[in-house]
Design a protein around this motif. Structure first.
Motif, PDB file in Angstrom:
ATOM      1  N   ASN A   1       0.828  -1.199   0.000  1.00  0.00           N
ATOM      2  CA  ASN A   1       0.000   0.000   0.000  1.00  0.00           C
ATOM      3  C   ASN A   1       0.863   1.249   0.000  1.00  0.00           C
ATOM      4  N   GLU A   2       0.299   2.313  -0.498  1.00  0.00           N
ATOM      5  CA  GLU A   2       1.005   3.597  -0.499  1.00  0.00           C
ATOM      6  C   GLU A   2       0.929   4.195   0.900  1.00  0.00           C
ATOM      7  N   SER A   3       2.076   4.412   1.506  1.00  0.00           N
ATOM      8  CA  SER A   3       2.106   5.058   2.812  1.00  0.00           C
ATOM      9  C   SER A   3       2.460   6.528   2.613  1.00  0.00           C
ATOM     10  N   SER A   4       2.077   7.356   3.553  1.00  0.00           N
ATOM     11  CA  SER A   4       2.210   8.807   3.386  1.00  0.00           C
ATOM     12  C   SER A   4       3.649   9.256   3.196  1.00  0.00           C
ATOM     13  N   GLU A   5       4.594   8.611   3.868  1.00  0.00           N
ATOM     14  CA  GLU A   5       5.991   9.033   3.715  1.00  0.00           C
ATOM     15  C   GLU A   5       6.492   8.799   2.294  1.00  0.00           C
ATOM     16  N   ILE A   6       6.015   7.741   1.647  1.00  0.00           N
ATOM     17  CA  ILE A   6       6.461   7.438   0.287  1.00  0.00           C
ATOM     18  C   ILE A   6       5.999   8.514  -0.689  1.00  0.00           C
ATOM     19  N   LYS A   7       4.818   9.056  -0.479  1.00  0.00           N
ATOM     20  CA  LYS A   7       4.301  10.114  -1.356  1.00  0.00           C
ATOM     21  C   LYS A   7       5.244  11.311  -1.378  1.00  0.00           C
ATOM     22  N   ILE A   8       5.707  11.735  -0.223  1.00  0.00           N
ATOM     23  CA  ILE A   8       6.565  12.911  -0.146  1.00  0.00           C
ATOM     24  C   ILE A   8       8.000  12.595  -0.569  1.00  0.00           C
ATOM     25  N   PHE A   9       8.449  11.355  -0.309  1.00  0.00           N
ATOM     26  CA  PHE A   9       9.814  10.987  -0.666  1.00  0.00           C
ATOM     27  C   PHE A   9      10.059  11.118  -2.164  1.00  0.00           C
ATOM     28  N   SER A  10       9.050  10.865  -2.973  1.00  0.00           N
ATOM     29  CA  SER A  10       9.236  10.937  -4.432  1.00  0.00           C
ATOM     30  C   SER A  10       9.520  12.358  -4.906  1.00  0.00           C
ATOM     31  N   GLU A  11       9.253  13.341  -4.067  1.00  0.00           N
ATOM     32  CA  GLU A  11       9.493  14.734  -4.420  1.00  0.00           C
ATOM     33  C   GLU A  11      10.845  15.249  -3.943  1.00  0.00           C
ATOM     34  N   ILE A  12      11.569  14.451  -3.197  1.00  0.00           N
ATOM     35  CA  ILE A  12      12.831  14.905  -2.603  1.00  0.00           C
ATOM     36  C   ILE A  12      13.999  14.510  -3.493  1.00  0.00           C
ATOM     37  N   PRO A  13      14.832  15.472  -3.862  1.00  0.00           N
ATOM     38  CA  PRO A  13      16.016  15.143  -4.666  1.00  0.00           C
ATOM     39  C   PRO A  13      16.934  14.158  -3.942  1.00  0.00           C
ATOM     40  N   ARG A  14      17.557  13.289  -4.696  1.00  0.00           N
ATOM     41  CA  ARG A  14      18.522  12.298  -4.211  1.00  0.00           C
ATOM     42  C   ARG A  14      17.880  11.208  -3.355  1.00  0.00           C
ATOM     43  N   MET A  15      16.554  11.108  -3.398  1.00  0.00           N
ATOM     44  CA  MET A  15      15.831  10.079  -2.649  1.00  0.00           C
ATOM     45  C   MET A  15      15.240   9.096  -3.652  1.00  0.00           C
ATOM     46  N   THR A  16      15.596   7.818  -3.502  1.00  0.00           N
ATOM     47  CA  THR A  16      15.074   6.759  -4.351  1.00  0.00           C
ATOM     48  C   THR A  16      14.226   5.827  -3.497  1.00  0.00           C
ATOM     49  N   VAL A  17      13.015   5.554  -3.962  1.00  0.00           N
ATOM     50  CA  VAL A  17      12.124   4.637  -3.253  1.00  0.00           C
ATOM     51  C   VAL A  17      12.051   3.337  -4.042  1.00  0.00           C
ATOM     52  N   LEU A  18      12.277   2.230  -3.340  1.00  0.00           N
ATOM     53  CA  LEU A  18      12.154   0.897  -3.919  1.00  0.00           C
ATOM     54  C   LEU A  18      11.125   0.145  -3.100  1.00  0.00           C
ATOM     55  N   LYS A  19      10.098  -0.369  -3.767  1.00  0.00           N
ATOM     56  CA  LYS A  19       9.075  -1.107  -3.046  1.00  0.00           C
ATOM     57  C   LYS A  19       8.328  -2.022  -3.995  1.00  0.00           C
ATOM     58  N   VAL A  20       7.650  -2.970  -3.408  1.00  0.00           N
ATOM     59  CA  VAL A  20       6.779  -3.856  -4.173  1.00  0.00           C
ATOM     60  C   VAL A  20       5.544  -3.035  -4.537  1.00  0.00           C
ATOM     61  N   GLU A  21       5.241  -2.966  -5.816  1.00  0.00           N
ATOM     62  CA  GLU A  21       4.133  -2.127  -6.257  1.00  0.00           C
ATOM     63  C   GLU A  21       2.773  -2.775  -6.042  1.00  0.00           C
ATOM     64  N   LYS A  22       2.726  -4.071  -6.021  1.00  0.00           N
ATOM     65  CA  LYS A  22       1.466  -4.790  -5.864  1.00  0.00           C
ATOM     66  C   LYS A  22       1.191  -5.038  -4.383  1.00  0.00           C
ATOM     67  N   ASN A  23      -0.060  -4.927  -3.985  1.00  0.00           N
ATOM     68  CA  ASN A  23      -0.434  -5.231  -2.617  1.00  0.00           C
ATOM     69  C   ASN A  23      -0.781  -6.714  -2.531  1.00  0.00           C
ATOM     70  N   PHE A  24       0.062  -7.489  -1.878  1.00  0.00           N
ATOM     71  CA  PHE A  24      -0.141  -8.926  -1.751  1.00  0.00           C
ATOM     72  C   PHE A  24      -0.988  -9.292  -0.532  1.00  0.00           C
ATOM     73  N   GLY A  25      -1.254  -8.325   0.329  1.00  0.00           N
ATOM     74  CA  GLY A  25      -2.016  -8.620   1.539  1.00  0.00           C
ATOM     75  C   GLY A  25      -1.142  -9.285   2.586  1.00  0.00           C
ATOM     76  N   PHE A  26      -1.790  -9.955   3.515  1.00  0.00           N
ATOM     77  CA  PHE A  26      -1.068 -10.608   4.604  1.00  0.00           C
ATOM     78  C   PHE A  26      -0.448 -11.920   4.134  1.00  0.00           C
TER      79      PHE A  26
END
Length: 181
Positions: A39-64
């Motif tokens: 799921n998209e968490s709030s910190e990830i939304k803002i991180f994409s706007e910060i220079p020199r910050m790379t976000v790596l995550k699983v894009e699909k929500n697999f659930g529990f």
């Protein structure tokens, strides 16, 4: 240096989020990798706007994990290993660059919730162990999650165990956007 934030208390991701903001604010590079969080968490939304910050995550929500099929477990394992290989390659690129006598890092790698895929065999632990054992001096690495593996504790320079004493979830209050995610 290697940081490990574990335990059943709230705040492990918040700690490493603060570290990431501090490093980015200092003009240094940050890789923020999230494992087991689709799921998209709030910190990830803002991180994409910060220079020199790379976000790596699983894009699909697999659930529990307990609800995943064997094919979903295989798929998420592939996603996790791809993230881990990207981290390994970036650390190798960074090795030996900007080493100074004060051990000032120029790269922070965050592995948020890394303990879970290890516990459930959803990641290449040998590659993770190699990253931990061969970490160059100019790279700071932070890991989070409950019940860390023994090798994570042994490799860490900092280890904080966040203990839950009280939490609104115990009264039936669900996670709230902007506070817990």
């Amino acid at each position: 240096m290697i940081h490990l934030y574990s335990g059943d208390g709230k705040g492990k991701t918040s700690i490493v989020t603060g570290m990431a903001m501090r490093m980015a604010g200092a003009g240094k590079e940050v890789i923020f990798a999230q494992f087991m969080k689709g799921n998209e968490s709030s910190e990830i939304k803002i991180f994409s706007e910060i220079p020199r910050m790379t976000v790596l995550k699983v894009e699909k929500n697999f659930g529990f994990y307990k609800d995943m099929t064997e094919s979903e477990k295989a798929e998420i394992t592939g996603c996790h290993n791809e993230i881990l290989r990207k981290i390994y390659n970036r650390i190798k690129e960074s090795a030996g660059k900007n080493i100074n006598r004060n051990l000032e890092p120029d790269l922070l790698v965050v592995m948020d919730e890394i303990t879970y895929p290890c516990r459930w065999n959803l990641i290449d632990e040998m590659l993770l162990l190699q990253i931990l054992r061969e970490l160059p001096e100019n790279v700071e690495l932070a890991m989070t999650g409950r019940n860390p593996q023994d090798y994570m504790i042994e490799c860490s320079d900092y280890w904080s165990d966040v203990e839950k004493r009280k939490h609104p979830y115990d009264r039936g209050i669900k996670a709230r956007q902007g506070v817990e995610y």
